[in-house]
Design a protein around this motif. Structure first.
Motif, PDB file in Angstrom:
ATOM      1  N   GLY A  93      -8.920   8.542   0.385  1.00 23.89           N
ATOM      2  CA  GLY A  93      -9.177   8.040   1.980  1.00 23.89           C
ATOM      3  C   GLY A  93      -9.986   7.490   1.295  1.00 23.89           C
ATOM      4  N   LEU A  94     -11.269   7.222   1.467  1.00 29.02           N
ATOM      5  CA  LEU A  94     -12.275   6.648   1.376  1.00 29.02           C
ATOM      6  C   LEU A  94     -12.410   5.204   0.715  1.00 29.02           C
ATOM      7  N   ILE A  95     -11.418   5.448  -1.248  1.00 31.96           N
ATOM      8  CA  ILE A  95     -11.451   4.505  -1.766  1.00 31.96           C
ATOM      9  C   ILE A  95     -10.184   3.742  -0.916  1.00 31.96           C
ATOM     10  N   ALA A  96      -9.175   3.845  -0.399  1.00 31.83           N
ATOM     11  CA  ALA A  96      -8.646   3.527   0.560  1.00 31.83           C
ATOM     12  C   ALA A  96      -8.933   2.196   1.941  1.00 31.83           C
ATOM     13  N   GLY A  97      -9.477   3.364   2.053  1.00 34.88           N
ATOM     14  CA  GLY A  97      -9.767   2.486   3.480  1.00 34.88           C
ATOM     15  C   GLY A  97     -11.369   1.437   2.766  1.00 34.88           C
ATOM     16  N   PHE A  98     -11.802   1.865   2.564  1.00 40.65           N
ATOM     17  CA  PHE A  98     -12.904   0.843   2.372  1.00 40.65           C
ATOM     18  C   PHE A  98     -12.438  -0.517   1.327  1.00 40.65           C
ATOM     19  N   ALA A  99     -11.455  -0.207   0.575  1.00 40.74           N
ATOM     20  CA  ALA A  99     -10.898  -1.138   0.123  1.00 40.74           C
ATOM     21  C   ALA A  99      -9.692  -2.632   1.146  1.00 40.74           C
ATOM     22  N   SER A 100      -9.415  -1.646   1.749  1.00 43.07           N
ATOM     23  CA  SER A 100      -8.692  -2.140   3.406  1.00 43.07           C
ATOM     24  C   SER A 100      -9.194  -3.154   3.978  1.00 43.07           C
ATOM     25  N   TRP A 101     -11.106  -2.399   4.318  1.00 37.80           N
ATOM     26  CA  TRP A 101     -12.168  -3.194   5.099  1.00 37.80           C
ATOM     27  C   TRP A 101     -12.936  -3.919   4.053  1.00 37.80           C
ATOM     28  N   LYS A 102     -13.036  -4.028   2.768  1.00 36.74           N
ATOM     29  CA  LYS A 102     -13.798  -5.056   2.183  1.00 36.74           C
ATOM     30  C   LYS A 102     -13.233  -6.700   1.230  1.00 36.74           C
ATOM     31  N   MET A 103     -11.864  -5.452   0.731  1.00 35.16           N
ATOM     32  CA  MET A 103     -11.252  -6.910  -0.365  1.00 35.16           C
ATOM     33  C   MET A 103     -10.563  -7.744   0.302  1.00 35.16           C
ATOM     34  N   ASN A 104     -10.295  -8.906   0.107  1.00 37.96           N
ATOM     35  CA  ASN A 104      -8.893 -10.191   0.678  1.00 37.96           C
ATOM     36  C   ASN A 104      -7.764  -9.335  -0.171  1.00 37.96           C
ATOM     37  N   ASP A 105      -7.745  -8.707  -0.597  1.00 36.71           N
ATOM     38  CA  ASP A 105      -5.878  -8.433  -1.690  1.00 36.71           C
ATOM     39  C   ASP A 105      -6.533  -6.849  -1.637  1.00 36.71           C
ATOM     40  N   PRO A 106      -6.492  -5.900  -1.200  1.00 29.60           N
ATOM     41  CA  PRO A 106      -6.488  -5.060  -1.545  1.00 29.60           C
ATOM     42  C   PRO A 106      -5.721  -3.849  -1.990  1.00 29.60           C
ATOM     43  N   PHE A 107      -4.434  -4.407  -1.925  1.00 30.55           N
ATOM     44  CA  PHE A 107      -2.827  -3.310  -2.041  1.00 30.55           C
ATOM     45  C   PHE A 107      -3.066  -2.570  -2.833  1.00 30.55           C
ATOM     46  N   THR A 108      -3.550  -3.155  -4.684  1.00 33.15           N
ATOM     47  CA  THR A 108      -3.942  -1.964  -5.686  1.00 33.15           C
ATOM     48  C   THR A 108      -4.933  -1.037  -5.660  1.00 33.15           C
ATOM     49  N   TRP A 109      -5.540  -0.913  -4.723  1.00 33.05           N
ATOM     50  CA  TRP A 109      -6.203  -0.161  -4.516  1.00 33.05           C
ATOM     51  C   TRP A 109      -6.251   0.863  -3.008  1.00 33.05           C
ATOM     52  N   ILE A 110      -5.603  -0.095  -2.266  1.00 36.18           N
ATOM     53  CA  ILE A 110      -5.297   1.186  -1.896  1.00 36.18           C
ATOM     54  C   ILE A 110      -4.165   2.585  -2.473  1.00 36.18           C
ATOM     55  N   ILE A 111      -2.854   1.699  -3.373  1.00 37.33           N
ATOM     56  CA  ILE A 111      -2.265   2.631  -4.671  1.00 37.33           C
ATOM     57  C   ILE A 111      -3.444   3.484  -4.997  1.00 37.33           C
ATOM     58  N   VAL A 112      -4.186   3.109  -5.429  1.00 40.14           N
ATOM     59  CA  VAL A 112      -4.831   3.956  -6.659  1.00 40.14           C
ATOM     60  C   VAL A 112      -5.378   4.937  -5.293  1.00 40.14           C
ATOM     61  N   GLY A 113      -6.360   4.726  -4.433  1.00 41.64           N
ATOM     62  CA  GLY A 113      -6.952   5.671  -3.372  1.00 41.64           C
ATOM     63  C   GLY A 113      -5.628   6.720  -2.569  1.00 41.64           C
ATOM     64  N   ARG A 114      -4.124   6.222  -2.719  1.00 36.22           N
ATOM     65  CA  ARG A 114      -2.946   7.072  -2.042  1.00 36.22           C
ATOM     66  C   ARG A 114      -2.322   8.224  -3.747  1.00 36.22           C
ATOM     67  N   VAL A 115      -2.632   7.211  -5.451  1.00 39.33           N
ATOM     68  CA  VAL A 115      -2.189   8.378  -5.972  1.00 39.33           C
ATOM     69  C   VAL A 115      -3.518   9.524  -5.952  1.00 39.33           C
ATOM     70  N   LEU A 116      -4.758   8.996  -5.416  1.00 43.71           N
ATOM     71  CA  LEU A 116      -5.623  10.347  -5.673  1.00 43.71           C
ATOM     72  C   LEU A 116      -5.622  11.228  -4.523  1.00 43.71           C
ATOM     73  N   GLN A 117      -5.486  10.629  -3.388  1.00 45.37           N
ATOM     74  CA  GLN A 117      -4.875  11.343  -2.805  1.00 45.37           C
ATOM     75  C   GLN A 117      -3.539  12.834  -2.931  1.00 45.37           C
ATOM     76  N   GLY A 118      -2.936  11.954  -3.184  1.00 47.67           N
ATOM     77  CA  GLY A 118      -1.371  12.571  -4.354  1.00 47.67           C
ATOM     78  C   GLY A 118      -1.941  13.793  -4.772  1.00 47.67           C
ATOM     79  N   ILE A 119      -3.340  13.307  -5.980  1.00 47.86           N
ATOM     80  CA  ILE A 119      -2.693  14.452  -6.701  1.00 47.86           C
ATOM     81  C   ILE A 119      -3.873  15.634  -5.985  1.00 47.86           C
TER      82      ILE A 119
END
Length: 418
Positions: A93-119
């Motif tokens: 959740g922290l990875i997806a949130g910070f990526a959405s907050w700080k990055m211009n193109d956060p989609f890939t890191w949102i997916i990374v965060g979501r995969v970690l949440q899925g794990i």
């Protein structure tokens, strides 16, 4: 002591609350994002199919890892698997949130965060089913009741999800990601202080023996087990496909946005929650009643879902039809949980229930992307097809799930292999 889960062979209320918090958090972690997917689509600049991947990536990670988590929980203990999994969900959740907050193109890191949440989800919510079975041992009535409470917590999370998700996103569009981490932290603390699973005094089963026993279970009881898996996958497919469709249509067709949209989206889920609570209290390990509930619910669900597309532009009719779908799913979920938990021996309970949880996640993963593609040109045909599929699955329930019990152990004869 507060950390004791049981006293005088009774499961404490705080232990039940702690267990119920886990599926609640995992449900919020997924369903809370559904009402805000159109916002993500706009803010991140991606397609409807890509936004559906925010749900699907979470679920795909869970599908493959849940059986492994089940085996590890059987071998090393339920709590030893649950806690690291909740921590993984918090980090995701922290990875997806910070990526959405700080990055211009956060989609890939949102997916990374979501995969970690899925794990994390793979080793958290699914392990609760065998844990309940461990705590109540051979008391099927109390097991069914507790499972009903757990499933109600899950479905209550679905009711809260669209409201909370829309409210958080109205403040900051990426806040739902951070909120998932916050809720995970609360559940971690509850598990640490209030759940103490029974110690397993048996010698850990070697992997070869474990695989042989698992294969033997599926060989002898595979017909009813795979039928339960099939029903679980189907109901979650319909649920998440319908929620994805509603989230899109409430905004684009009915001009409902923000928290108001969240409240409207929660209406069918409220009926799901009520049905889940009542069913969990009523089944009490009664196999014959469970089968009747499954058959009646599948009939109701198959008929109702076929009309969703036809009522899509009439809001009140749409909510009435989807509420019938919610009622049916709510009755099915605690029944499926009880069938799996009460009819599998403790040594293999974690693994078999994990396969069941994986089957549910298959439906969760498939629903949004399928709907994102099909609802553009084949909306009515898609929901009619879902109704027909429900009728086919109903036949499997009629033929392969035996609603009979005997004077002998229900685990031995309630679900005969023939």
């Amino acid at each position: 002591m507060a950390e004791q889960c049981t006293t005088n062979n009774k499961v404490s209320n705080w232990c039940v609350v702690s267990m119920a918090s886990i599926p609640l958090v995992m449900t919020l972690g997924n369903s809370m994002l559904i009402p805000v997917l159109p916002i993500f689509e706009e803010k991140v600049g991606v397609t409807s199919f890509q936004t559906s991947m925010i749900i699907t990536s979470y679920s795909i990670a869970s599908i493959f890892l849940i059986p492994i988590a089940g085996y590890l929980s059987d071998r090393y203990g339920r709590k030893m698997v649950i806690l690291p999994s909740l921590i993984m969900s918090l980090i995701g959740g922290l990875i997806a949130g910070f990526a959405s907050w700080k990055m211009n193109d956060p989609f890939t890191w949102i997916i990374v965060g979501r995969v970690l949440q899925g794990i994390g989800a793979a080793g958290a919510a699914p392990i609760i089913l065998p844990l309940v079975g461990d705590l109540y041992k051979d008391d099927d009535e109390k097991t069914s009741s507790c499972l009903g409470t757990i499933e109600t917590s899950n479905t209550f999370g679905k009711v809260l999800s669209p409201i909370l998700g829309a409210a958080f996103a109205a403040f900051l569009w990426f806040l739902p990601f951070f909120s998932i981490s916050f809720f995970s932290l609360i559940s971690i603390l509850l598990v640490i202080f209030f759940i103490k699973a029974p110690k397993n005094t048996d010698k850990p089963v070697e992997i070869k023996v474990f695989l042989h026993k698992t294969k033997d279970i599926f060989k002898k009881q595979g017909k009813w087990i795979f039928t339960v898996f099939l029903v679980g996958a189907y109901v979650m497919l319909v649920l998440f496909a319908t929620l994805f469709f509603l989230s899109d249509y409430l905004e684009k067709v009915h001009d409902l946005h923000g928290v108001l949209k969240g409240f409207v989206l929660a209406i069918p889920l409220l009926f799901l929650c009520i049905a889940s609570f009542i069913t969990g209290k009523k089944i009490k390990g009664d196999l014959k009643l469970m089968k009747w509930i499954m058959m009646f619910s599948l009939v109701t669900m198959s008929v109702a879902v076929a009309f969703v597309g036809f009522t899509s532009e009439q809001l009140y009719l749409l909510l009435a039809v989807t509420s019938f779908v919610g009622l049916s799913i709510g009755a099915l979920l605690p029944t499926l949980d009880a069938l799996i938990t009460e009819n599998i021996e403790k040594a293999e309970r974690g693994t078999i229930s994990s396969f069941y949880s994986s089957s549910r996640f298959i439906g969760v993963a498939a629903g949004p992307p399928l709907m994102s593609v099909l609802m553009k040109d084949l909306l009515n045909q898609t929901f009619i097809g879902a109704g027909i599929l429900g009728g086919v699955i109903l036949l499997a329930v009629i033929f392969f799930i035996k609603g009979k019990s005997s004077d002998k152990s229900p685990k031995a004869e309630a679900m005969p292999a023939h």
